[in-house]
Design a protein around this motif. Structure first.
Motif, PDB file in Angstrom:
ATOM      1  N   HIS A  15      24.476 -70.999  -4.154  1.00 11.52           N
ATOM      2  CA  HIS A  15      25.206 -69.392  -3.619  1.00 11.52           C
ATOM      3  C   HIS A  15      26.137 -68.881  -4.154  1.00 11.52           C
ATOM      4  O   HIS A  15      26.997 -68.045  -3.582  1.00 11.52           O
ATOM      5  CB  HIS A  15      25.555 -70.437  -1.583  1.00 11.52           C
ATOM      6  N   PHE A  16      26.287 -68.808  -5.265  1.00  9.88           N
ATOM      7  CA  PHE A  16      27.944 -68.172  -5.595  1.00  9.88           C
ATOM      8  C   PHE A  16      26.952 -66.749  -6.667  1.00  9.88           C
ATOM      9  O   PHE A  16      27.702 -65.934  -7.643  1.00  9.88           O
ATOM     10  CB  PHE A  16      28.153 -68.995  -6.342  1.00  9.88           C
ATOM     11  N   GLY A  17      25.770 -66.351  -6.433  1.00 10.63           N
ATOM     12  CA  GLY A  17      25.050 -65.511  -6.911  1.00 10.63           C
ATOM     13  C   GLY A  17      24.481 -65.682  -8.445  1.00 10.63           C
ATOM     14  O   GLY A  17      23.705 -65.208  -9.088  1.00 10.63           O
ATOM     15  N   GLY A  18      24.683 -67.235  -8.659  1.00  8.95           N
ATOM     16  CA  GLY A  18      24.589 -67.581 -10.626  1.00  8.95           C
ATOM     17  C   GLY A  18      24.169 -68.898 -10.082  1.00  8.95           C
ATOM     18  O   GLY A  18      24.630 -70.352  -9.941  1.00  8.95           O
ATOM     19  N   ASN A  19      23.899 -69.598 -11.679  1.00  9.84           N
ATOM     20  CA  ASN A  19      23.863 -70.776 -11.016  1.00  9.84           C
ATOM     21  C   ASN A  19      24.726 -71.440 -12.449  1.00  9.84           C
ATOM     22  O   ASN A  19      25.079 -73.025 -12.047  1.00  9.84           O
ATOM     23  CB  ASN A  19      22.519 -70.799 -12.555  1.00  9.84           C
ATOM     24  N   ASP A  20      25.947 -70.704 -13.161  1.00 11.58           N
ATOM     25  CA  ASP A  20      27.002 -71.585 -13.829  1.00 11.58           C
ATOM     26  C   ASP A  20      28.260 -70.687 -12.948  1.00 11.58           C
ATOM     27  O   ASP A  20      29.919 -70.726 -13.561  1.00 11.58           O
ATOM     28  CB  ASP A  20      26.467 -71.088 -14.795  1.00 11.58           C
ATOM     29  N   VAL A  21      28.481 -69.911 -12.317  1.00 13.13           N
ATOM     30  CA  VAL A  21      28.497 -68.482 -12.125  1.00 13.13           C
ATOM     31  C   VAL A  21      30.387 -70.012 -11.249  1.00 13.13           C
ATOM     32  O   VAL A  21      31.779 -69.777 -11.874  1.00 13.13           O
ATOM     33  CB  VAL A  21      28.705 -67.280 -10.867  1.00 13.13           C
ATOM     34  N   GLU A  59      40.379 -71.976 -14.010  1.00  9.83           N
ATOM     35  CA  GLU A  59      41.581 -72.450 -12.657  1.00  9.83           C
ATOM     36  C   GLU A  59      41.892 -73.857 -14.104  1.00  9.83           C
ATOM     37  O   GLU A  59      43.672 -74.149 -13.217  1.00  9.83           O
ATOM     38  CB  GLU A  59      41.257 -72.844 -11.633  1.00  9.83           C
ATOM     39  N   GLY A  60      41.373 -74.336 -15.106  1.00 12.81           N
ATOM     40  CA  GLY A  60      42.395 -75.275 -15.584  1.00 12.81           C
ATOM     41  C   GLY A  60      41.500 -76.447 -15.838  1.00 12.81           C
ATOM     42  O   GLY A  60      41.732 -77.434 -16.159  1.00 12.81           O
ATOM     43  N   LEU A  61      40.209 -75.972 -14.693  1.00 13.59           N
ATOM     44  CA  LEU A  61      39.516 -77.698 -14.326  1.00 13.59           C
ATOM     45  C   LEU A  61      38.508 -77.810 -15.964  1.00 13.59           C
ATOM     46  O   LEU A  61      38.035 -77.075 -15.810  1.00 13.59           O
ATOM     47  CB  LEU A  61      39.089 -77.901 -12.889  1.00 13.59           C
ATOM     48  N   LYS A  62      38.311 -79.363 -15.490  1.00 17.24           N
ATOM     49  CA  LYS A  62      36.795 -79.538 -16.102  1.00 17.24           C
ATOM     50  C   LYS A  62      35.388 -79.562 -15.795  1.00 17.24           C
ATOM     51  O   LYS A  62      35.706 -80.167 -14.893  1.00 17.24           O
ATOM     52  CB  LYS A  62      36.680 -81.106 -17.052  1.00 17.24           C
ATOM     53  N   VAL A  63      34.565 -78.630 -16.052  1.00 16.22           N
ATOM     54  CA  VAL A  63      33.406 -78.722 -15.093  1.00 16.22           C
ATOM     55  C   VAL A  63      31.903 -79.320 -16.359  1.00 16.22           C
ATOM     56  O   VAL A  63      31.894 -78.313 -17.809  1.00 16.22           O
ATOM     57  CB  VAL A  63      32.925 -77.901 -14.310  1.00 16.22           C
ATOM     58  N   GLU A  64      31.437 -80.187 -16.053  1.00 11.05           N
ATOM     59  CA  GLU A  64      30.251 -80.789 -16.654  1.00 11.05           C
ATOM     60  C   GLU A  64      29.112 -81.222 -15.963  1.00 11.05           C
ATOM     61  O   GLU A  64      28.979 -81.970 -15.454  1.00 11.05           O
ATOM     62  CB  GLU A  64      30.377 -81.997 -18.160  1.00 11.05           C
ATOM     63  N   ASP A  65      27.632 -79.836 -16.587  1.00 10.47           N
ATOM     64  CA  ASP A  65      26.795 -80.099 -16.051  1.00 10.47           C
ATOM     65  C   ASP A  65      27.041 -80.308 -13.998  1.00 10.47           C
ATOM     66  O   ASP A  65      26.312 -81.802 -13.419  1.00 10.47           O
ATOM     67  CB  ASP A  65      26.163 -82.268 -16.006  1.00 10.47           C
ATOM     68  N   SER A  66      27.303 -79.227 -14.160  1.00 11.85           N
ATOM     69  CA  SER A  66      27.753 -79.461 -12.402  1.00 11.85           C
ATOM     70  C   SER A  66      28.471 -79.368 -11.835  1.00 11.85           C
ATOM     71  O   SER A  66      28.405 -80.107 -10.551  1.00 11.85           O
ATOM     72  CB  SER A  66      26.397 -78.772 -12.111  1.00 11.85           C
ATOM     73  N   LYS A  67      29.551 -81.130 -12.745  1.00 16.27           N
ATOM     74  CA  LYS A  67      30.662 -81.783 -11.824  1.00 16.27           C
ATOM     75  C   LYS A  67      31.357 -82.040 -12.238  1.00 16.27           C
ATOM     76  O   LYS A  67      32.225 -81.335 -13.538  1.00 16.27           O
ATOM     77  CB  LYS A  67      29.297 -82.843 -12.505  1.00 16.27           C
ATOM     78  N   VAL A  68      31.979 -81.741 -11.447  1.00 15.10           N
ATOM     79  CA  VAL A  68      33.935 -81.833 -11.956  1.00 15.10           C
ATOM     80  C   VAL A  68      34.465 -83.031 -11.982  1.00 15.10           C
ATOM     81  O   VAL A  68      34.309 -83.976 -11.629  1.00 15.10           O
ATOM     82  CB  VAL A  68      34.521 -81.352 -10.437  1.00 15.10           C
ATOM     83  N   LEU A  69      34.767 -82.894 -13.495  1.00 12.11           N
ATOM     84  CA  LEU A  69      35.330 -83.736 -14.094  1.00 12.11           C
ATOM     85  C   LEU A  69      36.793 -84.467 -13.588  1.00 12.11           C
ATOM     86  O   LEU A  69      37.733 -83.305 -13.018  1.00 12.11           O
ATOM     87  CB  LEU A  69      35.636 -83.888 -15.406  1.00 12.11           C
ATOM     88  N   TYR A  70      37.330 -85.863 -13.585  1.00 15.20           N
ATOM     89  CA  TYR A  70      38.794 -86.036 -13.466  1.00 15.20           C
ATOM     90  C   TYR A  70      38.344 -85.516 -11.764  1.00 15.20           C
ATOM     91  O   TYR A  70      39.782 -85.163 -11.349  1.00 15.20           O
ATOM     92  CB  TYR A  70      39.827 -85.421 -13.824  1.00 15.20           C
TER      93      TYR A  70
END
Length: 108
Positions: free
Chosen positions: A71-77, A85-96
């Motif tokens: 819904h953010f207008g993209g698939n990886d937006v 923001e300094g977060l870790k995201v992998e496979d559309s999932k927030v790490l830690y």
DNA sequence: TTGCTGACCGACG
DNA sequence: CCGTCGGCCAGCA
């Protein structure tokens, strides 16, 4: 004048700190509508009609999965925003996820 | 006005 | 493990 459901959602969501994330269910529960997590997501959808102050990209599902990324207008937006923001995201999932999780019931 | 749908979650079989 | 269902509230045809 009691705040409506959406109003409360916006109020809480807009207070999510930088570099932190929360879940739809956590917000729903905090505003006293446990079980209406779907409405939180729906409120985000309606956020298009509101000021950009609403960090909807910091709201993910219980698993830390970016369910609303589409819904953010993209698939990886959404993922890029979080990474920015300094977060870790992998496979559309927030790490830690548990480490960056911001619970309004505790923090607020 | 009625009815369907939706970025979820938890329970049940 | 996986599919299905109910609940919650608001917007739209």
């Amino acid at each position: 004048m009691e705040k409506g459901f959406f109003q409360k959602v916006y109020d809480v969501a807009s207070q999510i700190p930088y570099g932190r994330v929360t879940s739809y269910g956590a917000i729903a529960s905090y505003i006293g509508s446990h079980g209406s997590a779907r409405m939180v997501g729906w409120a985000m959808n309606s956020s298009k009609n509101l000021p950009q102050n609403l960090p909807a990209h910091r709201v993910v599902n219980r698993n830390g999965l970016l369910t609303g990324k589409q819904h953010f207008g993209g698939n990886d937006v959404m993922a890029q925003l979080l990474i920015s923001e300094g977060l870790k995201v992998e496979d559309s999932k927030v790490l830690y996820f548990e480490k960056v999780f911001w619970d309004p019931a505790i923090e607020l």
